[in-house]
Enzyme design. Structure first.
Site, PDB file in Angstrom:
ATOM      1  N   GLU A 242       0.791  -1.249  -0.074  1.00  0.00           N
ATOM      2  CA  GLU A 242       0.021   0.148  -0.065  1.00  0.00           C
ATOM      3  C   GLU A 242       0.835   1.351   0.079  1.00  0.00           C
ATOM      4  O   GLU A 242       1.973   1.294   0.727  1.00  0.00           O
ATOM      5  CB  GLU A 242      -0.844  -0.114   1.286  1.00  0.00           C
ATOM      6  CG  GLU A 242      -1.874   1.155   1.398  1.00  0.00           C
ATOM      7  CD  GLU A 242      -2.613   0.991   2.514  1.00  0.00           C
ATOM      8  OE1 GLU A 242      -2.267   0.616   3.667  1.00  0.00           O
ATOM      9  OE2 GLU A 242      -3.836   1.638   2.531  1.00  0.00           O
TER      10      GLU A 242
ATOM     11  N   LYS B  58     -10.173   0.810  -1.523  1.00  0.00           N
ATOM     12  CA  LYS B  58      -9.933   0.379  -0.210  1.00  0.00           C
ATOM     13  C   LYS B  58     -11.186   0.635   0.386  1.00  0.00           C
ATOM     14  O   LYS B  58     -11.768   1.762   0.355  1.00  0.00           O
ATOM     15  CB  LYS B  58      -8.777   0.962   0.460  1.00  0.00           C
ATOM     16  CG  LYS B  58      -8.458   0.742   1.843  1.00  0.00           C
ATOM     17  CD  LYS B  58      -7.342   1.445   2.501  1.00  0.00           C
ATOM     18  CE  LYS B  58      -7.082   1.025   4.187  1.00  0.00           C
ATOM     19  NZ  LYS B  58      -6.085   1.810   4.545  1.00  0.00           N
TER      20      LYS B  58
ATOM     21  N   CYS C 141      -4.818  -3.810   3.555  1.00  0.00           N
ATOM     22  CA  CYS C 141      -4.421  -3.200   4.718  1.00  0.00           C
ATOM     23  C   CYS C 141      -5.499  -3.304   5.945  1.00  0.00           C
ATOM     24  O   CYS C 141      -5.760  -4.552   6.207  1.00  0.00           O
ATOM     25  CB  CYS C 141      -4.027  -1.735   4.781  1.00  0.00           C
ATOM     26  SG  CYS C 141      -2.843  -1.390   6.317  1.00  0.00           S
TER      27      CYS C 141
END
Lengths: 1296, 282
Positions: free
Chosen positions: B43, B115, B157
């Site tokens: 990321e 995300k 993440c």
């Protein structure tokens, strides 16, 4: 109570009785036994011998009482050996019996034995045991010593002998021994007064229980004390761990508890002054060390399988600095076999350099370890150190250490940096631990990496270490370091791989702040950087700071700076107020604020603001893309700057020749956007710097100093390199006209400026004020080429300026050969050098025939013509040396009129004549007054303030000389051979009113001519004297003299506030006007006629500016009898004498009208008053042959009109053959005309008739006032008069 | 699924895109040299700014921009499938999306995942505060795509902490899970490996977790420990710290074997929401 009282009484009684018995016994002992005591000497000797089991000898006995206790005093007491020789002798032996025990035992039992004045010897036996010789003559213990309650040996000499070393016997001085025995308990005290060379005193006290002579069974305590013991005199001590105290002074006290003969605890105090220690190994000294002082209290205790030593109040002074009072502890024991000794030690203080010195002097450890310690050379103070060593702990061999340190330093060793003055704590073992630093003013020297040590004003933080199978890991979550040049807060992880040859791996992240950029060079990892970059960085930052920044370094240090990207090296920071010297020869970037990035071997700096050469930058980046490979930096920036700033910037650079060339001759102004891209080699010898610059000019201007010329509104782009300056098609305004400018490199490094433009004469005149411009009109295109010289030659070669034009559109209103029509083309070329000394040498070509080399001088604009040479006609080489102008000409034709008119007009315009030095001019056709006078020449020299020359031509030939600037101005002296005045001259001059000269501006003139030739006639010699008077010239003499005539005049020409004034009076006397006329070419038509003309006239202006409009005065005409042989049409001309309009011509000796044809008379006489443009007469009388004419009235000289009364009185006997001949002029012309008509028209007998004549000269109205007058006749006659000269027409023409 | 060597790239990105791309290029080259055909970048691989808002300056429009050009060029030149970490793509308003773009071996963008779960957290025990929602617009959809080597799922993440997302992806047939991440050192030490292995185990998939790792020049510290975990939860390869790569072979046979032997995915129960009944008063 009674019982009590009885008991007390009984006790008292018993007491008294006992006292009485005792007194009796004591008296008996004292007075009976004591005097006889010596009788018992032998028995006593035997008894004593039995007591001590040694034979003794007694010399004399005595008894003393101490209260009730008797004391036996033996004088001369000796202990004998088997041979009955004394082995120990005492002066006295005192024996005090134990009364009670003796009474109980029934024999003498000694209670106290005191031996005095003996000699004893302390010996160190071969087995190491100590023995006191003298009291033991045989090899058995002296049991008597311990059976006696108290034995004292006092005031006895003691010596020492070491049977191990066989050192010489040592006298120990006086000793006192006291032995107290109480059964198994024995207490021994020894006091020793040492000889001075051994020390002061010593004492020993032993209190033990056990067999007195079996040391291994002893149990008790020991006390030893010594003061000022000179150690070197003793060889008492065995080496302890190989260390022997060989010298020094010792004070010590020692207490020891012992059991079974071995010490269980040993306490004491010791003080050694200037001790000298020696390390002995294999029987030889291996090292020694002298100390200043050692002192401390110690407590050594035996422990199970080991011992413990505590030292308190310990101090050590190796040299001068003593340790503070400190505590040391050490404990050692053995764990279960086969493990080695376990050691724990603690010290409240240690000075490492002292310990180091001790270790080096007394090599107690293995040499390889010592050599490492020696290399480290540790120093500093250790506080509260605790060390433990376990040979085989749960994790194997372990060494643990905790300590505080201060001023810690070590030398660089292997990969470890040198350290200095570190403070902190260390706690850990060989597996893991932590180092906490709280250092002020510490120093770390990374000699292999940084050129200079890191000097920390503060270094705080913690570092943990941990050992793994592969490496040592050092980590720190926070390490703050402040140096004089920056502050950092770092965290890092450092892996020190165990595999040999592998590089440490560092993972470091740092926030740094307050960085003085000037100090950065001290912290460069120079050994890892190219030398060129290091050199560059050394001088790059002149000033500046980084307020904050961040750095990341991750990788094997051996790979730094990670050229192949083996690791990461990043730094980002903002720099402020920085002066960056990106190249030593270029002006620095100043006041720079920028963000910078270092990534690997790339450095990028992007400026936020800053200044280059004092100008603010608009954008600027500085980049070293690969400081390993490319070895060059690139500066790429733009700035908005004034041209002055731009020039200033370049002037400080290697390109300084560009501005220096320009600024020598120009002064730029205005703003520009300057782009600059420099490729800067970081290593010398890596090529030259590449320069790619541009200057975007926007409304800039350039002032050319030497020409005082402003080039305005310049727009365009200039490009420059290290060697070149170029600009294409730049737009500008020059003198108000658009121009296109190209700049390029000229030969040999110079710079050329080419300008194509247009300019008007008016603009030039405004720019370069000079009267010469007035002769030019219009405007033209031009091409200008300005060359700045190459720098090497610029000291000698000035810039040059070339201008060419075809002058199309420019009218040159100068006399030929300079004249040019506006719509014609003529090649014009001008070349000049822009010299800085104010000189402007100009070369000029104008058409094919005019060339000039001129020198202008003076302060800017520098247009004062100083000298030079002008070539007219075929190009001649005119000398241009010296001041002034040399004119050399050879012309086909030249018009004097034009030049004269130009000169006068120029003079009138206030212009000054060019500073002529020489003039050499030849003209094939000299035109004057429009006439070709043929060839002529003029040679003129101007030397030493004097003008002199000669001229030759059809009109005149002669010399002249003039010195205008002498204090007493000499007159212009002209000597003429001849002055040949063409007939056209007078009339031409009369009309030449366009030029005027101030009389004060003219020099005095002294003119003498031998011949004045008028129309080929020699009028005689002439003289003119004109002198200066207050306001002008006074013409004191004007004489024209011949045999037949004489013209004399005098007068003046003076200036006044409202203009000048000419006054002339004189007379012309002619003896024979007929001859005079004949000389003038009029033939012999005039006969006789003596003439005399007086005149007094004045008019404003110059003499040649005579005008009917402004002339005033009076003229008297008196002609004697004469006749014109050819009367037709001469009468009018004769009568024109009275015409003031002709006076100017007469002054110019033009008498053509006077001597024209036809008239006869007896006398003509009259007076004319002239004023305000009018000529008035009231008495003009013409006494002709045929009539008498009387004229009264006026003639308008300006209005050209008449208002007269003409009275004609015919004579009956004559006729007038003069019809149509009236040409005399308005004053008397009409009268003659009338008379002629009246007479000529068949009127032959008429009496006086009066006529009024009025109106214009061209068409007057004649009215008969008396008598008849046929008007038809008048008009017919008047028409015929128009053909006559000088009357009736404004368009008079000159006639030869 | 067929066998493929996958690689996770671990970086410690800086606030300078060009520097990060250079670093990424080097690591991608290393991974490709080790035979990787699927490479997952972490990321924020191209940019980790000093402040949350810094990323806005580098936001790109989908389909064009230096970061996307780089990813496309790298995928094409190395003939690999590239999971391009995340990069800021312009969203509506002033925010961006933390987008993970997937490129095929010809350099063509195949898919995009935004995300979904934003890291609005004060990290316990540190002074680190994150509020991604200030600058990032969350995505709405999970992503599982077909690739030549199997079904590839993408998450980023903080998504890792929301197992329902992965359950959904498992339902879509996910066989390899790529998780570009930037776990902090603090949270990573506590949870990273647990979560990675848990996601692998519970969803019976290979997990290629590319994390930022190490100190960052901006002062932050990420956990690293990029790893590749097999469906059984075994860590096949791990890089504790610093820049580098981890590679491992993802074997289709092994996946099938595990899934066959341990068919947990087939044992899922449908949700059952029982109505709460009030407790009886005592």
């Amino acid at each position: 109570m009674k019982l009590i009282r009885q008991s007390i009484r009984a006790a008292r009684l018993v007491g008294v009785l006992l006292l009485a018995v005792a007194a009796l016994a004591l008296s008996a002992f004292r007075f009976w036994l004591i005097p006889r005591i010596d009788n018992y000497r032998s028995a006593l000797a035997i008894h004593i011998g039995e007591l001590i089991h040694e034979p003794v000898s007694l010399q004399h006995l005595d008894v003393k009482l101490h209260g009730l206790s008797p004391e036996l005093v033996i004088h001369g007491f000796s202990i004998l050996n088997e041979q009955h020789r004394p082995v120990a002798s005492f002066e006295q032996a005192r024996l005090r019996p134990a009364l009670l025990r003796s009474l109980i035992a029934g024999e003498l039992r000694p209670g106290r034995i005191q031996l005095i004045g003996g000699r004893l010897s302390l010996r160190r036996q071969a087995n190491g045991a100590f023995a006191l010789e003298g009291l033991r003559p045989r090899e058995r213990p002296p049991a008597w010593l311990v059976r006696t309650a108290r034995i004292e040996i006092t005031d006895s000499a003691l010596d020492y002998q070491d049977l191990q070393t066989h050192e010489p016997r040592l006298e120990l001085g006086k000793a006192d021994f006291q032995l107290l025995n109480d059964g198994d308990r024995h207490r021994l005290r020894v006091n020793l007064v040492l000889p001075e060379k051994l020390g002061n005193a010593a004492a020993l006290a032993i209190d033990y229980v056990g067999d007195a002579f079996d040391r291994e069974n002893w149990r008790g305590s020991l006390y030893v004390k010594a003061k000022d013991l000179h150690v070197e005199q003793f060889r008492l001590a065995r080496p302890v761990a190989g260390i022997v105290l060989k010298a020094g002074t010792a004070d010590f006290k020692l207490w020891s508890d012992f059991r079974a003969g071995e010490p269980g605890r040993l306490t004491g105090q010791i003080k050694l002054d200037k001790p000298s220690l020696s390390y002995q190994a294999t029987g030889a000294d291996r090292g020694s060390l002298s100390l200043s002082r050692v002192e401390g209290a110690f407590d050594w205790r035996r422990r199970d399988r080991g011992w413990r030593l505590d030292v308190s109040r310990f101090t050590l002074a190796l040299r001068e600095r003593a340790w503070p009072l400190s505590r040391l502890s050490m404990e050692m024991w053995h764990a279960d076999p086969p493990a080695g000794a376990i050691v724990k030690a603690a010290a409240s203080f240690m000075r490492l350099q002292d310990v180091h010195a001790l270790l080096q002097a007394l090599p107690l450890a293995k040499e390889d370890w010592l050599s490492e310690v020696r290399a480290l050379a540790p120093r500093g103070d250790i506080h509260d150190a605790r060390v433990s060593y376990h040979p085989a702990g749960g994790l194997g061999e372990r060494l643990a250490l905790c300590a505080e340190f201060e001023g810690l330093g070590v030398a660089a060793w292997r990969n470890l940096p040198a350290l200095d003055n570190l403070k902190g704590t260390l706690c850990g073992n060989d597996q893991e631990g932590e180092l906490r630093l709280k250092t002020r003013h510490g120093r770390i020297e990374l000699a292999g990496l940084l050129r200079e040590p890191l000097l920390f004003t503060s270094l705080t933080g913690a570092v943990q270490w941990r050992q793994t199978a592969d490496d040592w890991q050092l980590t720190s979550a926070s390490m703050a370091a402040d140096t004089p040049d920056f502050s950092t807060r770092s965290r890092f992880r450092l892996n020190l791989l165990k595999q040999p040859g592998t590089s440490p791996f560092l993972d470091l992240q740092t926030d740094f702040a307050h960085v003085k950029l000037t100090g950065v060079k001290h912290y460069l990892p120079a050994s890892k950087m190219p030398a060129g970059l290091v050199h560059w960085l050394d001088s790059a930052f002149i000033a500046g700071r980084i307020d904050k920044g961040k750095l990341l370094l991750r990788g094997a240090l051996a790979d730094f700076p990670f050229v192949q990207r083996q690791g990461v090296f990043q730094a980002m920071f903002d720099i402020e107020d920085t002066d960056l010297r990106y190249h030593g020869e270029w002006p620095p970037l100043t006041d720079l604020a920028a963000s910078a990035l270092v990534y690997g071997n790339r450095i990028q700096i992007e400026a936020i603001r800053g200044r280059l050469g004092g100008a603010p930058i608009s954008r600027c980046s500085f980049e070293v893309a690969d400081f390993i490979g490319e070895k060059q930096a690139v500066l790429d920036g733009t700035m908005r700057a004034s041209l002055a700033q731009a020039m200033n910037y370049l002037e400080q650079s290697p390109l300084k020749r560009i501005p220096s060339r320009l600024l020598r001759y120009t002064r730029p102004a205005g703003a520009a956007d300057i782009g600059l891209k420099l490729k800067i080699p970081l290593v010398k010898g890596n090529g030259k710097m590449l320069v790619d610059g541009s200057v975007l000019l926007d409304n800039a201007s350039l002032w050319v100093k030497q020409l005082n010329l402003d080039v305005q509104r310049i727009q365009g782009t200039l490009r420059f390199t290290r060697d070149d300056l170029q600009g294409k098609a730049m737009r500008a305004s020059i003198l108000g006209f658009p121009a296109v400018i190209d700049m390029s490199r000229s030969g040999r490094g110079g710079t050329a400026v080419d300008v194509d433009g247009r300019v008007s004469i008016a603009a030039l005149q405004q720019q370069f004020p000079h009267q010469g411009w007035s002769s030019l009109k219009g405007g033209a295109d031009y091409h200008l080429n300005l060359k700045f010289p190459e720098s090497k030659a610029e000291t000698t070669v000035p810039a040059s300026l070339d201008i060419v034009s075809d002058l199309f559109g420019v009218a040159v209103q100068l006399p030929a050969p300079l004249a040019k029509a506006q719509d014609s083309r003529r090649h014009f070329a001008l070349a000049l050098d822009l010299k800085e000394d104010g000189k402007l040498p100009v070369q000029l070509a104008y058409g094919p025939d005019v060339h000039a080399q001129l020198q202008f001088a003076g302060p800017p604009p520098g247009m004062n013509l100083e000298g030079g040479a002008i070539s007219l006609g075929p190009r001649l080489s005119a000398a241009s040396r010296g001041g002034g102008i040399a004119v050399l000409g050879q012309l086909d034709e030249l018009s004097v009129d034009e030049w004269q008119a130009w000169l006068f007009s120029a003079q009138k315009a206030g212009g000054k004549l060019p500073p002529l030095r020489t003039v050499d001019l030849k003209v094939a056709h000299l035109y004057w007054l429009g006439k070709d006078l043929g060839d002529g020449s003029l040679h003129l020299r101007h030397e030493a303030e004097t003008w002199a020359g000669r001229f030759t031509g059809a009109i005149a030939r002669g010399r002249f000389q003039f010195t205008p600037r002498q204090e007493t101005a000499a007159p212009l002296e002209i000597a003429l051979d001849y002055f040949n005045i063409p007939s056209f001259v007078s009339d031409a001059l009369t009309r030449a009113k366009t030029f005027s000269v101030e009389p004060t501006a003219l020099p005095a003139i002294k003119l003498a001519g031998r011949k004045l030739i008028w129309q080929g006639a020699d009028l005689g010699s002439f003289e003119v004297d004109a002198r200066h008077q207050r306001r002008g010239l006074r013409i004191s003499k004007f004489n024209l003299t011949s045999d037949n005539h004489r013209l004399t005049m005098e007068g003046g020409w003076s200036g006044a506030a409202n203009g000048s004034l000419t006054q002339l009076r004189g007379q012309l006397k002619i003896e024979d006007a007929g001859l005079f006329a004949a000389n003038l070419g009029y033939g012999r038509e005039l006969r006789d006629t003596r003439a005399q003309i007086h005149f007094s006239l004045a008019w404003p202006g110059a003499p040649y500016q005579f005008s009917p409009r402004n002339v005033a005065g009076e003229a008297t005409l008196d002609l004697g009898k004469g006749a014109l042989l050819n009367v037709e049409p001469g009468l009018g001309r004769i009568l024109s004498i009275a015409n003031p309009d002709n006076l100017q011509r007469w002054l110019m000796l033009d008498f053509s009208d006077l001597f024209a044809k036809g008239f006869a008379y007896d006398r003509i006489k009259g007076v004319f008053r002239i004023a305000n443009g009018q000529a008035e007469t009231d008495n003009l009388l013409i006494r002709g042959v045929a009539a008498i004419i009387y004229v009264n009235g006026r003639a308008g000289l300006v209005a050209r009109d008449l208002d007269q009364v003409v009275t004609v009185t015919p004579k009956a006997t004559a006729t007038l053959p003069i019809a149509g001949a009236l040409a005399g002029g308005p004053a008397i012309g009409a009268a003659i005309y009338v008379a002629q008509k009246l007479i000529g028209e068949e009127v032959d007998s008429i009496t006086r008739t009066r006529y009024a004549v009025k109106g214009s000269w061209d068409n007057p109205t004649i009215t008969r006032l008396e008598g008849n007058f046929p008007m038809e006749l008048f008009h017919r006659a008047w028409g015929g008069l128009k053909d006559l000269s000088s009357f009736g027409s404004k368009e008079k023409t000159l006639h030869d | 699924m067929i066998n493929i060597v996958a690689a996770a790239v671990q970086m410690a990105s800086s606030p300078h895109v060009s520097a990060n791309l250079l670093e990424a290029e080097r690591l991608i080259g290393e991974a490709a040299a080790e035979g990787a055909r699927l490479i997952v970048l972490p990321e924020n691989f191209a940019f980790m700014g000093l402040a949350e808002t810094d990323k806005l300056e580098h936001a790109e429009s989908e389909g064009s921009g230096p970061i996307q050009d780089f990813l496309s060029r790298a995928a094409e030149s190395h003939k690999v499938w590239m999971v391009g970490g995340t990069l800021p793509l312009k969203a509506q308003g002033s925010k961006v999306r933390a987008s993970c773009l997937v490129y095929d071996s010809a350099g063509a963008q195949i898919a995009r995942y935004d995300k979904m779960h934003l890291f609005d957290v004060n990290v316990p025990g540190t002074n680190e505060h994150y509020l991604e929602s200030n600058t990032i617009d969350p995505g709405e959809c999970s992503l599982v795509i077909e690739t030549p080597f199997g079904k590839l799922g993408i998450a980023v993440c903080y998504d890792l902490r929301f197992p329902e997302l992965f359950r959904e992806m498992a339902g879509d047939g996910m066989e390899i899970l790529a998780i570009p991440s930037a776990f902090t050192a603090q949270t990573g030490a506590a949870h990273w490996e647990i979560l990675i292995r848990a996601r692998a185990v519970e969803n019976l998939c290979y997990t290629v977790a590319a994390n930022q790792g190490g100190y960052h020049v901006n002062g932050r510290q990420t956990y690293g420990h990029s790893m590749i975990v097999d469906p059984w939860g075994k860590v096949l390869s791990c890089l504790p710290n610093g820049s580098g790569i981890v590679t491992a072979e993802c074997a289709g046979a092994h996946l099938e074997k595990v899934r066959a032997a341990f068919p947990a995915l087939n044992h899922r129960k449908l949700r059952c929401h029982s109505a709460l009944t009030p407790a009886k008063p005592l």
